[in-house]
Design a protein around this motif. Structure first.
Motif, PDB file in Angstrom:
ATOM      1  N   ALA A   1       9.650   5.729  -4.420  1.00  0.00           N
ATOM      2  CA  ALA A   1      10.152   6.829  -3.316  1.00  0.00           C
ATOM      3  C   ALA A   1      10.936   7.710  -4.393  1.00  0.00           C
ATOM      4  O   ALA A   1      10.794   8.951  -3.978  1.00  0.00           O
ATOM      5  CB  ALA A   1      10.963   5.978  -2.411  1.00  0.00           C
ATOM      6  N   TYR A   2      11.590   7.313  -5.245  1.00  0.00           N
ATOM      7  CA  TYR A   2      12.513   8.198  -6.137  1.00  0.00           C
ATOM      8  C   TYR A   2      11.669   9.215  -6.808  1.00  0.00           C
ATOM      9  O   TYR A   2      11.868  10.071  -7.129  1.00  0.00           O
ATOM     10  CB  TYR A   2      13.596   7.506  -6.773  1.00  0.00           C
ATOM     11  N   VAL A   3      10.628   8.439  -7.599  1.00  0.00           N
ATOM     12  CA  VAL A   3       9.721   9.192  -8.301  1.00  0.00           C
ATOM     13  C   VAL A   3       8.896  10.132  -7.761  1.00  0.00           C
ATOM     14  O   VAL A   3       9.077  11.459  -8.128  1.00  0.00           O
ATOM     15  CB  VAL A   3       8.719   8.389  -9.085  1.00  0.00           C
ATOM     16  N   ALA A   4       8.325   9.844  -6.307  1.00  0.00           N
ATOM     17  CA  ALA A   4       7.627  10.733  -5.590  1.00  0.00           C
ATOM     18  C   ALA A   4       8.724  11.860  -5.284  1.00  0.00           C
ATOM     19  O   ALA A   4       8.396  13.078  -5.223  1.00  0.00           O
ATOM     20  CB  ALA A   4       7.434  10.094  -4.307  1.00  0.00           C
ATOM     21  N   PHE A   5       9.829  11.713  -4.920  1.00  0.00           N
ATOM     22  CA  PHE A   5      10.808  12.816  -4.547  1.00  0.00           C
ATOM     23  C   PHE A   5      10.922  13.647  -5.628  1.00  0.00           C
ATOM     24  O   PHE A   5      10.967  14.894  -5.435  1.00  0.00           O
ATOM     25  CB  PHE A   5      12.331  12.241  -3.951  1.00  0.00           C
ATOM     26  N   ALA A   6      11.172  13.146  -6.758  1.00  0.00           N
ATOM     27  CA  ALA A   6      11.431  14.065  -8.106  1.00  0.00           C
ATOM     28  C   ALA A   6      10.330  15.006  -8.390  1.00  0.00           C
ATOM     29  O   ALA A   6      10.309  16.317  -8.641  1.00  0.00           O
ATOM     30  CB  ALA A   6      11.729  13.294  -9.322  1.00  0.00           C
ATOM     31  N   LEU A   7       9.022  14.362  -8.080  1.00  0.00           N
ATOM     32  CA  LEU A   7       7.819  15.273  -8.522  1.00  0.00           C
ATOM     33  C   LEU A   7       7.615  16.157  -7.306  1.00  0.00           C
ATOM     34  O   LEU A   7       6.792  17.176  -7.520  1.00  0.00           O
ATOM     35  CB  LEU A   7       6.760  14.260  -8.671  1.00  0.00           C
TER      36      LEU A   7
ATOM     37  N   THR B   1       0.094  13.105  -8.793  1.00  0.00           N
ATOM     38  CA  THR B   1       1.353  12.443  -8.545  1.00  0.00           C
ATOM     39  C   THR B   1       1.123  10.987  -8.258  1.00  0.00           C
ATOM     40  O   THR B   1       1.906   9.985  -8.651  1.00  0.00           O
ATOM     41  CB  THR B   1       1.780  13.147  -7.227  1.00  0.00           C
ATOM     42  N   THR B   2      -0.151  10.647  -7.575  1.00  0.00           N
ATOM     43  CA  THR B   2      -0.589   9.495  -7.264  1.00  0.00           C
ATOM     44  C   THR B   2      -0.651   8.535  -8.593  1.00  0.00           C
ATOM     45  O   THR B   2      -0.076   7.119  -8.690  1.00  0.00           O
ATOM     46  CB  THR B   2      -1.830   9.377  -6.459  1.00  0.00           C
ATOM     47  N   VAL B   3      -1.144   9.155  -9.448  1.00  0.00           N
ATOM     48  CA  VAL B   3      -1.347   8.378 -10.831  1.00  0.00           C
ATOM     49  C   VAL B   3       0.028   8.087 -11.402  1.00  0.00           C
ATOM     50  O   VAL B   3       0.309   7.257 -11.887  1.00  0.00           O
ATOM     51  CB  VAL B   3      -2.303   9.332 -11.928  1.00  0.00           C
TER      52      VAL B   3
ATOM     53  N   PRO C   1       0.676  -1.276   0.144  1.00  0.00           N
ATOM     54  CA  PRO C   1      -0.111  -0.012   0.147  1.00  0.00           C
ATOM     55  C   PRO C   1       0.971   1.316  -0.039  1.00  0.00           C
ATOM     56  O   PRO C   1       0.658   2.523  -0.453  1.00  0.00           O
ATOM     57  CB  PRO C   1      -0.935  -0.059   1.205  1.00  0.00           C
ATOM     58  N   LYS C   2       2.097   1.187   0.184  1.00  0.00           N
ATOM     59  CA  LYS C   2       3.092   2.368   0.310  1.00  0.00           C
ATOM     60  C   LYS C   2       3.577   2.687  -0.944  1.00  0.00           C
ATOM     61  O   LYS C   2       4.212   3.389  -1.214  1.00  0.00           O
ATOM     62  CB  LYS C   2       4.168   2.278   1.391  1.00  0.00           C
ATOM     63  N   GLY C   3       3.407   1.711  -1.952  1.00  0.00           N
ATOM     64  CA  GLY C   3       3.844   1.961  -3.253  1.00  0.00           C
ATOM     65  C   GLY C   3       5.198   1.070  -3.419  1.00  0.00           C
ATOM     66  O   GLY C   3       5.732   0.539  -2.446  1.00  0.00           O
ATOM     67  N   PRO C   4       5.453   0.948  -4.539  1.00  0.00           N
ATOM     68  CA  PRO C   4       6.884   0.215  -4.949  1.00  0.00           C
ATOM     69  C   PRO C   4       8.072   0.820  -4.553  1.00  0.00           C
ATOM     70  O   PRO C   4       7.892   2.178  -4.287  1.00  0.00           O
ATOM     71  CB  PRO C   4       7.068   0.114  -6.339  1.00  0.00           C
TER      72      PRO C   4
END
Length: 135
Positions: free
Chosen positions: A15-21, A101-103, A8-11
């Motif tokens: 985390a790297y993609v979330a940081f970038a966005l 960002t979620t998408v 549920p926290k995502g792959p």
């Protein structure tokens, strides 16, 4: 998460993609020209070395846990990092358009699965970056 279910926290790669966005300015520092080319800022080299150490440790953990096949740990790690970095860069440049960002993170998880399939241990059907590590 159990086998076949997404964490549920995502792959982990997300985390790297979330940081970038979330922080495009810092992300662009990573993808810009090398800041320590002249050697005046050795602390930057230490930060890069620490990040590589973390990346390699994550891949090694997947190999040790029989989730990933045995291989060149750094090459596997850099393959996954390249995928995450390139994807984030394309989303930020709006070459890949997403509604949120979620998408974007969910889409990354879908796109990275074929790459991961090549690294998975043959006898496992679950994805290293999409399941929790349960000791």
């Amino acid at each position: 998460a159990t086998s076949g279910q997404r964490d549920p926290k995502g792959p982990k790669g997300s985390a790297y993609v979330a940081f970038a966005l979330a922080d495009p300015a810092r992300f662009r520092l990573i993808s810009g020209p090398r800041l320590n080319e002249d050697g005046r800022h050795p602390e930057l080299e230490d930060a890069v070395a620490q990040a590589v150490t973390i990346l390699v440790a994550e891949v090694q953990q997947g190999i040790d846990g029989h989730l990933l096949r045995t291989g060149r740990v750094r090459d596997i790690g850099f393959s996954l990092l390249t995928m995450a970095h390139g994807y984030a860069d394309l989303v930020l440049a709006r070459h890949i358009r997403v509604r949120s960002t979620t998408v974007a993170i969910d889409h990354f998880a879908t796109l990275v699965e074929p790459l991961l399939a090549g690294f998975l241990a043959r006898f496992r059907k679950r994805c290293f970056w999409q399941v929790s590590h349960v000791p």
